[in-house]
Design an enzyme around this catalytic site. Sequence first.
Site, mmCIF file in Angstrom:
data_model
loop_
_atom_site.group_PDB
_atom_site.id
_atom_site.type_symbol
_atom_site.label_atom_id
_atom_site.label_comp_id
_atom_site.label_asym_id
_atom_site.label_seq_id
_atom_site.Cartn_x
_atom_site.Cartn_y
_atom_site.Cartn_z
ATOM 1 N N HIS A 268 0.870 -1.174 0.000
ATOM 2 C CA HIS A 268 0.000 0.000 0.000
ATOM 3 C C HIS A 268 0.908 1.227 0.000
ATOM 4 O O HIS A 268 1.969 1.223 0.646
ATOM 5 C CB HIS A 268 -0.859 0.079 1.264
ATOM 6 N N GLU B 192 -10.616 -6.765 -5.064
ATOM 7 C CA GLU B 192 -10.564 -7.762 -4.000
ATOM 8 C C GLU B 192 -11.886 -7.781 -3.223
ATOM 9 O O GLU B 192 -12.174 -6.868 -2.460
ATOM 10 C CB GLU B 192 -9.403 -7.450 -3.044
ATOM 11 N N ASP C 234 -6.468 -13.141 9.142
ATOM 12 C CA ASP C 234 -5.280 -13.105 8.268
ATOM 13 C C ASP C 234 -4.174 -14.042 8.743
ATOM 14 O O ASP C 234 -3.015 -13.639 8.885
ATOM 15 C CB ASP C 234 -4.734 -11.673 8.168
#
Length: 484
Positions: A150, A280, A357
């Site tokens: 990012h 996504e 995650d």
Amino acid sequence: MRLFGEVKKMKAVKFLLWVLCLHIVSLAVIDGSPETCPADISSGCGDDWEGEFFPGIPKIKYEGPSSKNPLVFKWYNAQEEILGKKMKDWMRFSVAFWHTFRGTGGDPFGAPTKMWPWEDGTNSVAMAKRRMRANFEFIDKLGVDFWCFHDRDIAPDGKTLEESNANLDEVVALAKELQGRKIRPLWGTAQLFMHPRYMHGAATSSELGVYAYGAAQVKKAIEVTHYLGGENYVFWGGREGYQTLLNTDMERELNHMARFLEAAVAYKKKIGFNGTLLIEPKPQEPTKHQYDWDAATTANFLRKYGLAGEFKLNIECNHATLSGHSCHHELETARINGLLGNIDANTGDPQIGWDTDQFLTDIGEATMVMLSVVRNGGLAPGGFNFDAKLRRESTDVEDLFIAHISGMDTLARGLRNVAKLIEDGSLDELVLKRYQSFDSELGALVEAGKADFELLEKKAMEWGEPKVPSAKQELAEMIFQSAL
């Protein structure tokens, strides 16, 4: 006498130099490893420091399943050919900068637990450069060719958009130098969800000023991804959704999001960026409902606005389970719609209802993931991005390597299992047999769209009550499990 005295002085100097060198060598022998980067930037570890960030950790090699060494590959052998491709080409593994180098171990219930040795506690440009050096040492030692980022994770936000862009340019220039010719971004993206300005979303914000700011940020992120040789660009609508429909014009927001993505396509083409644009899907969190809920919803959005030919999907396994699907379902939905572009290789915990995650370590799930990848003919120009983070309680630097090695080995083992299933052929045969009635003349007419209701009614009356065979689910599961 004077000459004799000078000679004695020269001998003394040489002796002192010899003692000093001996002392330095002895220290190196005693220490046995290169100096790590100290946390205090004033101690000489500036952004141009060129020592090891991961001392004592060698380049990760393949040793095979019998090895007990946690810092080697047991199943992933990059150059080995399986099903006509090298493993590295099936996988195209990528290190996620945000989790690997910005993950702190913090969660909604607790403070950060990690402070890596190279961190100085700041979010300065100098610190960003040190992280970037650590990133490329990690990538080199892990032996992968890709990374992803990012914009605001690799460079700090400034007080103005101009300052933010300048910070990003400075860090990206170093990244370009460090990655060389071999390493490149699998994809880049803009972080349009953390800053308070994006609390109502970016492309779907009710404020035009925020919409414009988000567009400017994406423009810059596409530019730097292109500059670094990135092969894809991802849109994750972290806050593109709603908390309640009572204050939301959903149709208008969806139209705005489509216009935003159309502008991104136009700019990508204008600057000559040939990378794939990816969306996504994620169902919720942080918003109650996000517009790219799952693969099917996103595919429908793309078709409605005429964008299906411009985008593919980046499927995250943990997002799939949050939407009530399996990762395999989402991958197959994307694949059969011609939209499978990339995979975020992670997983969730069935006992925890949020996006945890975690690194994927379930061999069965990895095998189903690789079934879709093989059926898709691979993922290039996409790949596997480790959008996964260490557990809060894992705080050693070597844990970063162990986690990635485990994730890579798991998917490599999945690929090997798929090769066994294909070689055996029993599962494919079971599926073909189940649909064999459609391999008839009438079945061909149905699948070609040439069997009308009158014809089908005639055959139904002629044949009478149909016989319905077993689906053989347990046999299919037995065959699958036998390959694990």
